[in-house]
Design a protein around this motif. Structure first.
Motif, PDB file in Angstrom:
ATOM      1  N   UNK A 215       4.952  26.604  -6.878  1.00  0.00           N
ATOM      2  CA  UNK A 215       6.169  25.829  -7.130  1.00  0.00           C
ATOM      3  C   UNK A 215       6.667  25.044  -5.923  1.00  0.00           C
ATOM      4  N   UNK A 216       6.345  25.466  -4.731  1.00  0.00           N
ATOM      5  CA  UNK A 216       6.850  24.820  -3.521  1.00  0.00           C
ATOM      6  C   UNK A 216       5.789  23.879  -2.955  1.00  0.00           C
ATOM      7  N   UNK A 217       6.131  22.579  -2.905  1.00  0.00           N
ATOM      8  CA  UNK A 217       5.145  21.544  -2.554  1.00  0.00           C
ATOM      9  C   UNK A 217       5.755  20.582  -1.551  1.00  0.00           C
ATOM     10  N   UNK A 218       5.010  20.291  -0.488  1.00  0.00           N
ATOM     11  CA  UNK A 218       5.408  19.309   0.507  1.00  0.00           C
ATOM     12  C   UNK A 218       4.598  18.035   0.285  1.00  0.00           C
ATOM     13  N   UNK A 219       5.282  16.901   0.181  1.00  0.00           N
ATOM     14  CA  UNK A 219       4.613  15.625  -0.059  1.00  0.00           C
ATOM     15  C   UNK A 219       4.823  14.658   1.098  1.00  0.00           C
ATOM     16  N   UNK A 220       3.814  14.438   1.948  1.00  0.00           N
ATOM     17  CA  UNK A 220       3.869  13.312   2.887  1.00  0.00           C
ATOM     18  C   UNK A 220       3.619  12.015   2.110  1.00  0.00           C
TER      19      UNK A 220
ATOM     20  N   UNK B 184       0.854  -1.188   0.000  1.00  0.00           N
ATOM     21  CA  UNK B 184       0.000   0.000   0.000  1.00  0.00           C
ATOM     22  C   UNK B 184       0.886   1.232   0.000  1.00  0.00           C
ATOM     23  N   UNK B 185       0.556   2.186  -0.876  1.00  0.00           N
ATOM     24  CA  UNK B 185       1.287   3.451  -0.941  1.00  0.00           C
ATOM     25  C   UNK B 185       0.280   4.584  -1.017  1.00  0.00           C
ATOM     26  N   UNK B 186       0.464   5.603  -0.172  1.00  0.00           N
ATOM     27  CA  UNK B 186      -0.440   6.746  -0.153  1.00  0.00           C
ATOM     28  C   UNK B 186       0.374   8.025  -0.034  1.00  0.00           C
ATOM     29  N   UNK B 187       0.034   9.022  -0.854  1.00  0.00           N
ATOM     30  CA  UNK B 187       0.754  10.288  -0.835  1.00  0.00           C
ATOM     31  C   UNK B 187      -0.185  11.453  -1.065  1.00  0.00           C
ATOM     32  N   UNK B 188       0.272  12.623  -0.672  1.00  0.00           N
ATOM     33  CA  UNK B 188      -0.564  13.823  -0.767  1.00  0.00           C
ATOM     34  C   UNK B 188       0.334  15.017  -1.056  1.00  0.00           C
ATOM     35  N   UNK B 189      -0.122  15.904  -1.937  1.00  0.00           N
ATOM     36  CA  UNK B 189       0.633  17.117  -2.253  1.00  0.00           C
ATOM     37  C   UNK B 189       0.036  18.306  -1.508  1.00  0.00           C
ATOM     38  N   UNK B 190       0.841  18.904  -0.628  1.00  0.00           N
ATOM     39  CA  UNK B 190       0.433  20.092   0.116  1.00  0.00           C
ATOM     40  C   UNK B 190       1.173  21.286  -0.479  1.00  0.00           C
ATOM     41  N   UNK B 191       0.438  22.143  -1.166  1.00  0.00           N
ATOM     42  CA  UNK B 191       1.052  23.243  -1.909  1.00  0.00           C
ATOM     43  C   UNK B 191       1.169  24.494  -1.027  1.00  0.00           C
ATOM     44  N   UNK B 192       2.408  24.986  -0.894  1.00  0.00           N
ATOM     45  CA  UNK B 192       2.639  26.264  -0.239  1.00  0.00           C
ATOM     46  C   UNK B 192       2.581  27.405  -1.252  1.00  0.00           C
ATOM     47  N   UNK B 193       2.909  27.098  -2.495  1.00  0.00           N
ATOM     48  CA  UNK B 193       2.834  28.057  -3.598  1.00  0.00           C
ATOM     49  C   UNK B 193       2.703  27.257  -4.878  1.00  0.00           C
TER      50      UNK B 193
ATOM     51  N   UNK C  32       7.613   6.085   6.332  1.00  0.00           N
ATOM     52  CA  UNK C  32       6.907   7.364   6.287  1.00  0.00           C
ATOM     53  C   UNK C  32       7.912   8.453   5.959  1.00  0.00           C
ATOM     54  N   UNK C  33       7.553   9.321   5.030  1.00  0.00           N
ATOM     55  CA  UNK C  33       8.495  10.350   4.612  1.00  0.00           C
ATOM     56  C   UNK C  33       7.841  11.683   4.339  1.00  0.00           C
ATOM     57  N   UNK C  34       8.651  12.728   4.411  1.00  0.00           N
ATOM     58  CA  UNK C  34       8.249  14.080   4.021  1.00  0.00           C
ATOM     59  C   UNK C  34       9.282  14.587   3.021  1.00  0.00           C
ATOM     60  N   UNK C  35       8.815  14.999   1.845  1.00  0.00           N
ATOM     61  CA  UNK C  35       9.713  15.514   0.815  1.00  0.00           C
ATOM     62  C   UNK C  35       9.210  16.874   0.345  1.00  0.00           C
TER      63      UNK C  35
ATOM     64  N   UNK D 129      13.584  19.335  -8.154  1.00  0.00           N
ATOM     65  CA  UNK D 129      14.451  18.755  -7.135  1.00  0.00           C
ATOM     66  C   UNK D 129      13.749  18.788  -5.776  1.00  0.00           C
ATOM     67  N   UNK D 130      14.184  17.912  -4.857  1.00  0.00           N
ATOM     68  CA  UNK D 130      13.548  17.878  -3.545  1.00  0.00           C
ATOM     69  C   UNK D 130      14.547  17.436  -2.478  1.00  0.00           C
ATOM     70  N   UNK D 131      14.216  17.761  -1.248  1.00  0.00           N
ATOM     71  CA  UNK D 131      14.940  17.284  -0.076  1.00  0.00           C
ATOM     72  C   UNK D 131      13.897  16.792   0.917  1.00  0.00           C
ATOM     73  N   UNK D 132      14.324  15.942   1.855  1.00  0.00           N
ATOM     74  CA  UNK D 132      13.343  15.458   2.810  1.00  0.00           C
ATOM     75  C   UNK D 132      13.941  14.517   3.833  1.00  0.00           C
ATOM     76  N   UNK D 133      13.048  13.856   4.537  1.00  0.00           N
ATOM     77  CA  UNK D 133      13.429  12.914   5.575  1.00  0.00           C
ATOM     78  C   UNK D 133      12.491  11.711   5.489  1.00  0.00           C
TER      79      UNK D 133
END
Length: 246
Positions: A165-170, A154-163, A195-198, A209-213
């Motif tokens: 161009x700038x997007x946080x993906x859990x 199972x894989x689930x992801x979501x795009x949280x847009x700050x602008x 579980x990750x945040x990018x 490009x992206x960075x995350x944990x």
């Protein structure tokens, strides 16, 4: 003043009475399929993740890519994903799937999956892929091996847009197995969760490009097998990579 009168003379060439054949030609019966238009065939190559991550020792790499061709209803997908650490490939697999849209938001997938690492074996694959309420992207797959093995992913992801161009993906990934497979490092039950945040910056809509944990944790028999092999049952990685599509 003159008077207007209606001519009562017959036309030089008499107008023939319409026949049944004339009426049929003027008003043909339209079949339903004749009004349908096939959707255009398109293709796309998407690199969802191409990243480096810190590992012990050194660094590791991970990739996840997909090529697709088809229309609005039917399509073929070729997926590749895997990981490397310490200069060796830990996992690698290739999937060939047929997809059919069953709703505007969901596709049913069926095909085959072939692993080359940690061992060479093939699976029959069946699952669904789509967008759940809340705009959460979901992929749920079941894999059946020739010996009756069953694995779930199972894989689930979501795009949280700050602008724009700038997007946080859990992102959350989970795997489970029906039975123990010590030769492949997996136990029965829940194998592991990552579980990750990018945070990505879309230089263009097609390249980011992206960075995350990312935090990875193994469970049950899979965790026991990892400890026996001298590997940690849980780990946290700093990641950096790129994603794009063409």
């Amino acid at each position: 003043m003159g008077h207007c009168t209606l001519s009562t003379r017959a036309p030089r060439t008499p107008v023939p009475e319409p026949t049944d054949a004339d009426r049929a030609a003027a008003f043909p019966v339209l079949a339903h399929h004749s009004m349908e238009h096939p959707s255009p065939v398109t293709w796309q190559l998407e690199i969802d993740r191409l990243e480096a991550r810190d590992a012990d020792p050194g660094t590791g790499q991970l990739w996840e890519a997909e090529a697709s061709v088809g229309g609005d209803v039917h399509g073929l997908l070729l997926k590749s994903e895997g990981s490397r650490s310490g200069g060796r490939t830990d996992s690698a697999e290739l999937e060939l799937l047929y997809g059919r849209a069953v709703t505007p938001w969901w596709d049913v997938l069926a095909g085959v999956c072939h692993e080359t690492r940690p061992g060479s074996r093939s699976w029959a694959a069946l699952g669904v892929e789509g967008t759940a309420p809340g705009m959460i992207d979901v992929t749920a797959m079941a894999y059946v091996g020739s010996g009756g093995q069953l694995q779930l992913k199972l894989e689930a992801g979501y795009d949280l847009r700050f602008s724009d161009r700038l997007i946080l993906q859990p992102l959350l990934e989970a795997t489970a197995s029906l039975e123990d497979e010590p030769d492949h490092g997996t136990g029965s039950g829940l194998n592991g969760i990552e579980a990750g945040l990018r945070l990505r910056y879309e230089i263009t809509p097609r390249f980011a490009p992206y960075v995350g944990i990312a935090h990875e944790r193994l469970f049950g028999g899979t965790a026991d097998l990892a400890r026996t092999a001298g590997e940690p049952a849980r780990d946290t990685h700093v990641v950096a990579g790129v994603r794009g599509w063409w």
